[in-house]
Design a protein around this motif. Structure first.
Motif, PDB file in Angstrom:
ATOM      1  N   HIS A   1       0.852  -1.196   0.000  1.00  0.00           N
ATOM      2  CA  HIS A   1       0.000   0.000   0.000  1.00  0.00           C
ATOM      3  C   HIS A   1       0.886   1.244   0.000  1.00  0.00           C
ATOM      4  N   ARG A   2       0.616   2.171  -0.927  1.00  0.00           N
ATOM      5  CA  ARG A   2       1.410   3.394  -1.042  1.00  0.00           C
ATOM      6  C   ARG A   2       0.494   4.602  -0.862  1.00  0.00           C
ATOM      7  N   PRO A   3       0.379   5.112   0.373  1.00  0.00           N
ATOM      8  CA  PRO A   3      -0.535   6.239   0.630  1.00  0.00           C
ATOM      9  C   PRO A   3      -0.204   7.460  -0.223  1.00  0.00           C
ATOM     10  N   PHE A   4      -1.237   8.190  -0.605  1.00  0.00           N
ATOM     11  CA  PHE A   4      -1.066   9.363  -1.461  1.00  0.00           C
ATOM     12  C   PHE A   4      -0.076  10.351  -0.857  1.00  0.00           C
ATOM     13  N   ALA A   5      -0.108  10.526   0.461  1.00  0.00           N
ATOM     14  CA  ALA A   5       0.767  11.497   1.119  1.00  0.00           C
ATOM     15  C   ALA A   5       2.238  11.111   1.016  1.00  0.00           C
ATOM     16  N   ALA A   6       2.533   9.850   0.684  1.00  0.00           N
ATOM     17  CA  ALA A   6       3.916   9.376   0.662  1.00  0.00           C
ATOM     18  C   ALA A   6       4.523   9.345  -0.732  1.00  0.00           C
ATOM     19  N   ILE A   7       3.744   9.644  -1.779  1.00  0.00           N
ATOM     20  CA  ILE A   7       4.307   9.589  -3.126  1.00  0.00           C
ATOM     21  C   ILE A   7       4.962  10.925  -3.474  1.00  0.00           C
ATOM     22  N   GLY A   8       5.695  10.958  -4.577  1.00  0.00           N
ATOM     23  CA  GLY A   8       6.425  12.160  -4.967  1.00  0.00           C
ATOM     24  C   GLY A   8       5.501  13.305  -5.339  1.00  0.00           C
ATOM     25  N   ALA A   9       6.001  14.526  -5.190  1.00  0.00           N
ATOM     26  CA  ALA A   9       5.186  15.712  -5.472  1.00  0.00           C
ATOM     27  C   ALA A   9       6.032  16.789  -6.137  1.00  0.00           C
ATOM     28  N   ALA A  10       5.399  17.514  -7.081  1.00  0.00           N
ATOM     29  CA  ALA A  10       6.049  18.654  -7.729  1.00  0.00           C
ATOM     30  C   ALA A  10       4.952  19.628  -8.153  1.00  0.00           C
ATOM     31  N   ASN A  11       4.956  20.802  -7.544  1.00  0.00           N
ATOM     32  CA  ASN A  11       3.942  21.810  -7.868  1.00  0.00           C
ATOM     33  C   ASN A  11       4.593  22.908  -8.704  1.00  0.00           C
ATOM     34  N   HIS A  12       4.141  23.031  -9.957  1.00  0.00           N
ATOM     35  CA  HIS A  12       4.690  24.013 -10.880  1.00  0.00           C
ATOM     36  C   HIS A  12       3.768  25.216 -11.059  1.00  0.00           C
ATOM     37  N   GLY A  13       2.793  25.333 -10.170  1.00  0.00           N
ATOM     38  CA  GLY A  13       1.827  26.425 -10.296  1.00  0.00           C
ATOM     39  C   GLY A  13       0.669  26.007 -11.176  1.00  0.00           C
ATOM     40  N   TRP A  14       0.887  25.993 -12.479  1.00  0.00           N
ATOM     41  CA  TRP A  14      -0.171  25.561 -13.402  1.00  0.00           C
ATOM     42  C   TRP A  14      -0.403  24.060 -13.344  1.00  0.00           C
ATOM     43  N   LEU A  15       0.631  23.317 -12.886  1.00  0.00           N
ATOM     44  CA  LEU A  15       0.567  21.860 -12.798  1.00  0.00           C
ATOM     45  C   LEU A  15       0.945  21.425 -11.391  1.00  0.00           C
ATOM     46  N   ASP A  16       0.015  20.722 -10.735  1.00  0.00           N
ATOM     47  CA  ASP A  16       0.292  20.096  -9.443  1.00  0.00           C
ATOM     48  C   ASP A  16       0.364  18.596  -9.705  1.00  0.00           C
ATOM     49  N   ALA A  17       1.589  18.065  -9.705  1.00  0.00           N
ATOM     50  CA  ALA A  17       1.810  16.677 -10.108  1.00  0.00           C
ATOM     51  C   ALA A  17       2.218  15.823  -8.919  1.00  0.00           C
ATOM     52  N   ARG A  18       1.680  14.627  -8.863  1.00  0.00           N
ATOM     53  CA  ARG A  18       2.098  13.622  -7.890  1.00  0.00           C
ATOM     54  C   ARG A  18       2.593  12.410  -8.655  1.00  0.00           C
ATOM     55  N   HIS A  19       3.699  11.824  -8.171  1.00  0.00           N
ATOM     56  CA  HIS A  19       4.381  10.760  -8.901  1.00  0.00           C
ATOM     57  C   HIS A  19       4.395   9.471  -8.075  1.00  0.00           C
ATOM     58  N   HIS A  20       3.727   8.439  -8.579  1.00  0.00           N
ATOM     59  CA  HIS A  20       3.764   7.147  -7.896  1.00  0.00           C
ATOM     60  C   HIS A  20       5.114   6.467  -8.083  1.00  0.00           C
ATOM     61  N   PHE A  21       5.832   6.827  -9.163  1.00  0.00           N
ATOM     62  CA  PHE A  21       7.155   6.268  -9.433  1.00  0.00           C
ATOM     63  C   PHE A  21       8.120   7.405  -9.758  1.00  0.00           C
ATOM     64  N   SER A  22       9.403   7.125  -9.672  1.00  0.00           N
ATOM     65  CA  SER A  22      10.421   8.142  -9.948  1.00  0.00           C
ATOM     66  C   SER A  22      10.151   8.807 -11.287  1.00  0.00           C
TER      67      SER A  22
END
Length: 233
Positions: A4-25
């Motif tokens: 189980h990989r909780p949403f809070a534990a995956i990668g994150a990158a907020n570019h302003g126009w794009l709020d991205a979450r990454h399940h993998f590198s």
């Protein structure tokens, strides 16, 4: 094995126009323990602001599946393809020998989507793009294959990989089983909305679950749930 990989534990990158979450590198997010799952290389959870998007950029030798959760995404590419894919529907781009494309949210509200990349079976295929509607009502209480390179999945969007992308909606309190083609397959699933239980594990919306070496498993919806999964070698 169920991880189980909780949403809070995956990668994150907020570019302003794009709020991205990454399940993998991906991009600047690097986790050696989360490079891929089977042949699934990328699962990005993107929120795209209104009237913004990805400018033209190239890809090659990757199967790229976009599952739109809310809003719509407008595609254009170097092959002359263009189209608009709306919530619940799917587009597939086989990058093959090379393709340049743009993806824009031309709506007046935010678009959210899953961007899924699967490694192809072999390099150098002809690039192509397609989109198709998949009404959620057709997925009520059952799996519908959305994209696939598996023989017999004739109603799905084709990809150049021994893999399938499937979706289902499950009403609160109801259960739905899934059986991979064999025990050695890799499955990764994410609830687009709602929450569910796999055995004793409670999975919230946008959490990831990596499954391997299982003959099958059963999902029980805690509340009304929309689920997307990928099965690969």
């Amino acid at each position: 094995m169920i991880d189980h990989r909780p949403f809070a534990a995956i990668g994150a990158a907020n570019h302003g126009w794009l709020d991205a979450r990454h399940h993998f590198s991906f991009a600047d997010y690097r986790d050696p323990a989360r490079m891929q799952w089977g042949r699934l290389r990328v699962w990005n959870d993107d929120r795209i602001a209104p009237n913004t998007g990805f400018s033209p950029h190239p890809h090659r030798d990757m199967e790229i599946i976009t599952y739109v959760r809310t809003g719509a995404i407008s595609h254009a590419d170097s092959l002359g393809n263009s189209g608009r894919t709306v919530a619940g529907d799917v587009q597939v781009m086989s990058a093959g020998t090379g393709i340049e494309h743009s993806e824009f949210n031309r709506e007046d509200s935010e678009t959210t989507l899953f961007q899924i990349w699967i490694l192809p079976d072999s390099a150098g295929a002809a690039p192509r793009w397609d989109t198709r509607p998949f009404p959620k009502a057709d997925r009520a209480g059952r799996w519908v294959v959305l994209a696939s390179g598996v023989a017999g999945d004739d109603l799905a969007l084709p990809i150049n990989a021994d893999a399938r992308v499937a979706g289902a909606t499950i009403r609160a309190g109801e259960s739905l089983a899934y059986a991979p083609r064999n025990v050695g397959r890799h499955v990764y699933l994410v609830p687009a909305s709602g929450s569910l239980r796999i055995g004793d594990i409670v999975v919230q919306a946008r959490d990831g679950v990596a499954i391997a070496d299982e003959a099958g498993f059963t999902l029980t919806a805690i509340d009304d749930c929309e689920v997307v999964l990928v099965e690969t070698a």
